[in-house]
Write a protein that holds these residues in place. Structure first.
Motif, PDB file in Angstrom:
ATOM      1  N   VAL A 113     -32.468  19.647 149.784  1.00 25.00           N
ATOM      2  CA  VAL A 113     -30.806  19.604 149.673  1.00 25.00           C
ATOM      3  C   VAL A 113     -30.574  18.097 148.996  1.00 25.00           C
ATOM      4  CG1 VAL A 113     -28.597  19.579 150.902  1.00 25.00           C
ATOM      5  CG2 VAL A 113     -30.494  21.130 151.271  1.00 25.00           C
ATOM      6  N   PHE A 114     -31.105  17.169 149.801  1.00 20.61           N
ATOM      7  CA  PHE A 114     -30.730  15.732 149.371  1.00 20.61           C
ATOM      8  C   PHE A 114     -31.184  15.556 148.015  1.00 20.61           C
ATOM      9  CE2 PHE A 114     -32.433  11.517 148.855  1.00 20.61           C
ATOM     10  CZ  PHE A 114     -31.478  10.727 149.249  1.00 20.61           C
ATOM     11  N   GLU A 115     -32.319  16.226 147.524  1.00 19.98           N
ATOM     12  CA  GLU A 115     -32.633  15.714 145.838  1.00 19.98           C
ATOM     13  C   GLU A 115     -31.561  16.457 145.088  1.00 19.98           C
ATOM     14  OE1 GLU A 115     -34.689  13.842 144.819  1.00 19.98           O
ATOM     15  OE2 GLU A 115     -35.492  13.276 146.914  1.00 19.98           O
ATOM     16  N   SER A 116     -31.319  17.720 145.503  1.00 24.08           N
ATOM     17  CA  SER A 116     -30.269  18.623 144.646  1.00 24.08           C
ATOM     18  C   SER A 116     -28.910  17.956 144.566  1.00 24.08           C
ATOM     19  CB  SER A 116     -29.773  19.895 145.412  1.00 24.08           C
ATOM     20  OG  SER A 116     -29.264  19.843 146.370  1.00 24.08           O
ATOM     21  N   GLY A 117     -28.684  16.766 145.311  1.00 18.15           N
ATOM     22  CA  GLY A 117     -27.457  16.130 145.105  1.00 18.15           C
ATOM     23  C   GLY A 117     -27.202  15.617 143.879  1.00 18.15           C
ATOM     24  N   ALA A 118     -28.372  15.266 143.141  1.00 15.98           N
ATOM     25  CA  ALA A 118     -28.278  14.576 141.580  1.00 15.98           C
ATOM     26  C   ALA A 118     -27.472  15.543 140.789  1.00 15.98           C
ATOM     27  CB  ALA A 118     -29.753  14.271 141.237  1.00 15.98           C
ATOM     28  N   VAL A 119     -28.232  16.946 140.941  1.00 17.85           N
ATOM     29  CA  VAL A 119     -27.699  17.896 140.121  1.00 17.85           C
ATOM     30  C   VAL A 119     -26.225  18.242 140.381  1.00 17.85           C
ATOM     31  CG1 VAL A 119     -27.862  20.420 139.333  1.00 17.85           C
ATOM     32  CG2 VAL A 119     -29.709  19.095 139.961  1.00 17.85           C
ATOM     33  N   ALA A 120     -25.731  18.245 141.633  1.00 18.92           N
ATOM     34  CA  ALA A 120     -24.245  18.370 142.014  1.00 18.92           C
ATOM     35  C   ALA A 120     -23.439  17.322 141.491  1.00 18.92           C
ATOM     36  CB  ALA A 120     -24.065  18.734 143.523  1.00 18.92           C
ATOM     37  N   GLN A 121     -23.983  16.163 141.489  1.00 19.16           N
ATOM     38  CA  GLN A 121     -23.095  14.951 140.828  1.00 19.16           C
ATOM     39  C   GLN A 121     -22.969  14.998 139.497  1.00 19.16           C
ATOM     40  OE1 GLN A 121     -24.277  10.950 141.867  1.00 19.16           O
ATOM     41  NE2 GLN A 121     -23.709  11.094 144.036  1.00 19.16           N
ATOM     42  N   GLN A 122     -24.001  15.380 138.752  1.00 19.81           N
ATOM     43  CA  GLN A 122     -23.606  15.464 137.400  1.00 19.81           C
ATOM     44  C   GLN A 122     -22.688  16.553 137.079  1.00 19.81           C
ATOM     45  OE1 GLN A 122     -25.027  12.801 136.330  1.00 19.81           O
ATOM     46  NE2 GLN A 122     -24.228  13.006 134.211  1.00 19.81           N
TER      47      GLN A 122
ATOM     48  N   THR B 163     -21.700  11.304 147.390  1.00 22.44           N
ATOM     49  CA  THR B 163     -21.749  12.340 146.549  1.00 22.44           C
ATOM     50  C   THR B 163     -20.863  13.341 147.179  1.00 22.44           C
ATOM     51  OG1 THR B 163     -24.276  12.087 146.181  1.00 22.44           O
ATOM     52  CG2 THR B 163     -23.334  14.398 146.232  1.00 22.44           C
ATOM     53  N   MET B 164     -20.551  13.537 148.479  1.00 22.41           N
ATOM     54  CA  MET B 164     -19.669  14.416 149.031  1.00 22.41           C
ATOM     55  C   MET B 164     -18.248  14.180 148.801  1.00 22.41           C
ATOM     56  SD  MET B 164     -21.449  15.140 152.854  1.00 22.41           S
ATOM     57  CE  MET B 164     -20.024  16.238 153.297  1.00 22.41           C
ATOM     58  N   LEU B 165     -17.783  12.754 148.860  1.00 23.88           N
ATOM     59  CA  LEU B 165     -16.602  12.486 148.352  1.00 23.88           C
ATOM     60  C   LEU B 165     -16.123  12.668 146.766  1.00 23.88           C
ATOM     61  CD1 LEU B 165     -16.178   8.947 150.163  1.00 23.88           C
ATOM     62  CD2 LEU B 165     -15.005  11.172 150.819  1.00 23.88           C
TER      63      LEU B 165
ATOM     64  N   LEU C 184     -14.605  28.871 141.917  1.00 21.90           N
ATOM     65  CA  LEU C 184     -15.772  29.359 141.523  1.00 21.90           C
ATOM     66  C   LEU C 184     -16.702  28.034 141.375  1.00 21.90           C
ATOM     67  CD1 LEU C 184     -14.686  31.478 138.477  1.00 21.90           C
ATOM     68  CD2 LEU C 184     -15.726  32.160 140.448  1.00 21.90           C
ATOM     69  N   PHE C 185     -16.166  26.862 141.154  1.00 16.73           N
ATOM     70  CA  PHE C 185     -17.119  25.541 141.067  1.00 16.73           C
ATOM     71  C   PHE C 185     -17.386  25.258 142.524  1.00 16.73           C
ATOM     72  CE2 PHE C 185     -17.378  20.809 140.719  1.00 16.73           C
ATOM     73  CZ  PHE C 185     -18.207  20.762 139.948  1.00 16.73           C
ATOM     74  N   ALA C 186     -16.620  25.355 143.561  1.00 14.16           N
ATOM     75  CA  ALA C 186     -16.972  24.988 144.872  1.00 14.16           C
ATOM     76  C   ALA C 186     -18.303  26.083 145.121  1.00 14.16           C
ATOM     77  CB  ALA C 186     -15.970  25.286 145.822  1.00 14.16           C
ATOM     78  N   LEU C 187     -17.965  27.374 144.544  1.00 16.43           N
ATOM     79  CA  LEU C 187     -19.233  28.135 144.953  1.00 16.43           C
ATOM     80  C   LEU C 187     -20.584  27.916 144.303  1.00 16.43           C
ATOM     81  CD1 LEU C 187     -17.213  31.723 144.915  1.00 16.43           C
ATOM     82  CD2 LEU C 187     -18.298  30.544 146.882  1.00 16.43           C
ATOM     83  N   LEU C 188     -20.469  27.568 143.102  1.00 16.76           N
ATOM     84  CA  LEU C 188     -21.547  26.679 142.367  1.00 16.76           C
ATOM     85  C   LEU C 188     -22.035  25.499 143.000  1.00 16.76           C
ATOM     86  CD1 LEU C 188     -23.233  26.806 139.465  1.00 16.76           C
ATOM     87  CD2 LEU C 188     -21.420  25.522 138.525  1.00 16.76           C
ATOM     88  N   LEU C 189     -21.366  24.565 143.494  1.00 14.50           N
ATOM     89  CA  LEU C 189     -21.946  23.562 144.225  1.00 14.50           C
ATOM     90  C   LEU C 189     -22.641  23.804 145.622  1.00 14.50           C
ATOM     91  CD1 LEU C 189     -19.212  20.776 143.877  1.00 14.50           C
ATOM     92  CD2 LEU C 189     -21.175  21.124 142.606  1.00 14.50           C
ATOM     93  N   LEU C 190     -22.071  24.947 146.124  1.00 14.35           N
ATOM     94  CA  LEU C 190     -22.801  25.413 147.162  1.00 14.35           C
ATOM     95  C   LEU C 190     -23.882  26.059 147.169  1.00 14.35           C
ATOM     96  CD1 LEU C 190     -19.565  26.858 149.475  1.00 14.35           C
ATOM     97  CD2 LEU C 190     -21.132  24.886 150.003  1.00 14.35           C
ATOM     98  N   CYS C 191     -24.084  27.008 145.848  1.00 13.70           N
ATOM     99  CA  CYS C 191     -25.322  27.558 145.577  1.00 13.70           C
ATOM    100  C   CYS C 191     -26.466  26.530 145.015  1.00 13.70           C
ATOM    101  CB  CYS C 191     -25.039  28.584 144.133  1.00 13.70           C
ATOM    102  SG  CYS C 191     -26.340  29.484 143.700  1.00 13.70           S
ATOM    103  N   ILE C 192     -26.039  25.660 144.387  1.00 16.37           N
ATOM    104  CA  ILE C 192     -26.990  24.660 143.934  1.00 16.37           C
ATOM    105  C   ILE C 192     -27.572  23.814 145.187  1.00 16.37           C
ATOM    106  CG2 ILE C 192     -27.384  22.699 142.506  1.00 16.37           C
ATOM    107  CD1 ILE C 192     -25.473  23.752 140.382  1.00 16.37           C
ATOM    108  N   SER C 193     -26.649  23.354 146.145  1.00 13.45           N
ATOM    109  CA  SER C 193     -26.954  22.378 147.122  1.00 13.45           C
ATOM    110  C   SER C 193     -27.363  23.098 148.160  1.00 13.45           C
ATOM    111  CB  SER C 193     -25.689  21.759 147.537  1.00 13.45           C
ATOM    112  OG  SER C 193     -25.153  20.915 146.303  1.00 13.45           O
ATOM    113  N   CYS C 194     -27.184  24.429 148.589  1.00 15.29           N
ATOM    114  CA  CYS C 194     -27.593  25.082 149.741  1.00 15.29           C
ATOM    115  C   CYS C 194     -28.393  26.271 149.324  1.00 15.29           C
ATOM    116  CB  CYS C 194     -26.522  25.284 150.772  1.00 15.29           C
ATOM    117  SG  CYS C 194     -25.478  23.991 151.212  1.00 15.29           S
TER     118      CYS C 194
END
Length: 297
Positions: A52-61, A232-234, A253-263
């Motif tokens: 989950v920590f490593e997936s933060g880079a994808v979520a940030q981009q 990252t969260m902010l 939809l974007f929130a669901l995408l971030l949750l899917c990638i991060s969790c």
């Protein structure tokens, strides 16, 4: 190749060598053949929160692309002036520059040998050239239809996300190509803004969010992981709030995408590791582990 197995035990014991003639077929193997079987000897054990920590880079981009598009929409709608965006970007860049040097107490700057004056000159040269060529950027794509511009921008931003360096050692990673595609998308979108000043500020903002911001994030990730998670969260929250002002459906939809990638994706990765079944044995190709570099000199 079908392996032949001799039923009667031979008088002479079979040896796995090629330099002796043996009274066995060429494809003969004995009972010890499967004793050397090994499974998943190079498999990596993943921890959920580490993934989950490593997936933060994808979520940030993804959030960076979202913030860029939302900012462009506000400027195109006349709800955000270029002066305010340029001022906010200048202040945030200055704060980020100071934070970048404070995080590691200037060790990275000493190793690179780059001075403050060199950074200032590079910044001034970039601003001067971008401002000087902003009328050209504004009229560069006048002969291209707006629908084509939007399609090209979407394609380039998608390519930016694909080729971005998320920390993986893969052949597809290309930081230069990723940045160039993002800047190309910003030029395309900036050409549809009302004035050349808007185009100048938009391209400058693209450099800040696609080139400078990832550098600061990598430094935070390496030096202060907790601050990296908080930032990252902010940043994700800011992107969602900005998108919510434009489209509530898009924000959901974007929130669901971030949750899917991060969790969800880290969970699926760990679950799929249970089904991994790589076998190794005497049939593998030989690997030379000795250092042969001395023969190449």
């Amino acid at each position: 190749m079908v392996c032949a197995q001799v039923e009667t035990s031979p008088r002479r014991r079979w040896q796995k060598v090629l330099y002796e003639r043996q009274p066995f077929p060429d494809n003969y193997v004995d009972q010890r053949f499967l004793e050397e079987l090994r499974k998943n000897i190079h498999a990596r054990q993943y921890q959920y929160w580490a993934v989950v920590f490593e997936s933060g880079a994808v979520a940030q981009q993804l959030c960076s692309v979202c913030v860029f598009v939302v900012t462009w929409w506000y400027m195109d709608a006349g709800m955000l002036s270029p002066q305010r965006l340029f001022g906010a970007g200048l202040v945030s860049s200055l704060l980020g520059y100071i934070l970048f040097n404070v995080i590691d107490a200037g060790v990275g700057r000493q190793e690179s040998g780059r001075t403050w004056w060199a950074d200032l000159k590079s910044t001034l040269v970039f601003i001067a050239f971008t401002y000087g060529f902003s009328p050209v950027l504004k009229t560069l794509t006048e002969s291209i239809s707006t629908d084509t511009i939007y399609a090209m921008s979407a394609f380039m931003l998608l390519g930016h996300l694909i080729f971005f360096d998320y920390g993986a050692n893969a052949a597809i990673v290309s930081s230069t190509l990723s940045l160039n595609m993002a800047i190309f998308a910003s030029v395309c979108l900036a050409s549809r803004l009302p004035r050349s000043l808007h185009a100048f500020v938009m391209v400058t903002f693209a450099m800040q969010i696609f080139a400078l911001w990832p550098m600061l994030q990598k430094k935070l990730k390496a030096q202060t992981p907790r601050c990296y998670v908080a930032v990252t969260m902010l940043f994700a929250l800011a992107a969602l709030v900005g998108l919510m002002t434009i489209s509530s459906v898009g924000a959901v939809l974007f929130a669901l995408l971030l949750l899917c990638i991060s969790c969800l994706c880290p969970y699926c990765l760990i679950r799929l590791q249970l089904f991994k079944d790589n076998i190794h044995g005497p049939w593998d190709e030989a690997e030379i582990k000795e250092d042969l570099s001395r023969f190449l000199m």
